[in-house]
Write an enzyme that holds these catalytic residues in place. Structure first.
Site, PDB file in Angstrom:
ATOM      1  CB  CYS A 205      42.083  45.505  38.038  1.00 34.14           C
ATOM      2  SG  CYS A 205      42.173  45.442  39.726  1.00 34.14           S
ATOM      3  CB  CYS A 208      39.481  42.248  35.602  1.00 36.78           C
ATOM      4  SG  CYS A 208      40.757  40.923  36.176  1.00 36.78           S
ATOM      5  CB  CYS A 233      35.734  42.032  43.403  1.00 35.38           C
ATOM      6  SG  CYS A 233      35.121  43.413  44.218  1.00 35.38           S
TER       7      CYS A 233
END
Length: 238
Positions: A205, A208, A233
């Site tokens: 993302c 991040c 994650c």
């Protein structure tokens, strides 16, 4: 990594040629071993190697990706390019709008920077729950994991039982090096995420992920504010 900097020696070319043969053979055999198998792509360099291989043999294996709603524009561009140029279309799974709204209401729009708990909850909402939908009814999934990517992936096996989703997880590029991945991409003129040209070896993302500096670990730019042992994650939880 800038693709033009790759020095393709004859030895490296031969290694990649042999590894491609093994990759194509494995991809050809998997549909006979599993009734329902799918490939999860994050649109990274490794995933583009697998995508190219699947299309090269006209594989029936489906391909999907997770649109968290916070990806880089370059990633969205690549999804569009792949769907335009390959016969196998990438299916896109997105998080529930209600789940996202509830997360933002409770934690805030960017609270994942403030605690590991908040970051993992954001990943759960935007990645894990959509992934569960994508894997529903499947008995195996393929990933682009390489063992040298990080300490959290060093003990991964080629075919491993995934206890989180209760199915087999297959990592066909497990023993490939970064140079071998990029040699394959260059030799075969494979499309790739242009962020790789700007020192983004691992892309997730947008909030991040950052570019890395020379000498840093390839996943140093992922959740850079956290300790290395936490940098997953939940998609590839051990």
């Amino acid at each position: 990594m800038k693709i033009e900097t790759i020095n393709i020696t004859e030895s490296l070319r031969n290694v990649v040629t042999e590894k491609e043969k093994s990759l194509l053979q494995l991809m050809s055999e998997l549909p006979n071993q599993y009734k329902a198998i799918t490939f999860a792509t994050s649109m990274g360099a490794e995933d583009m190697v697998i995508t190219h291989a699947l299309n090269k043999i006209d594989s029936p294996i489906e391909i999907f990706t997770l649109d968290t709603g916070r990806l880089h524009q370059e990633t969205y561009n690549l999804i569009s390019e792949v769907n335009q140029n390959y016969s196998t279309q990438i299916k896109v799974y997105s998080p529930s709008s209600n789940d996202v709204e509830n997360y933002v209401s409770e934690y805030g729009i960017n609270d994942f920077y403030n605690s590991l708990e908040s970051r993992k909850e954001c990943c759960r909402v935007r990645k894990i729950k959509p992934l569960k939908r994508a894997l529903n009814g499947k008995d195996a999934w393929i990933t682009g994991i390489r063992s040298e990517q990080s300490i959290t992936r060093s003990d991964t096996k080629l075919i491993d039982r995934d206890p989180t989703f209760n199915l087999d997880k297959i990592s066909p590029l497990l023993d490939w090096t970064e140079d071998e991945v990029w040699t394959y991409i260059k030799i075969n003129d494979v499309q790739y995420n242009k962020l790789h040209d700007h020192f983004f070896p691992s892309i997730g993302c947008e909030p991040c992920t950052r570019a890395i500096s020379v000498g840093e670990d390839v996943r140093a730019g992922r959740w850079w504010w956290e300790n290395p042992e936490h940098k997953e994650c939940g998609l590839h939880k051990k």
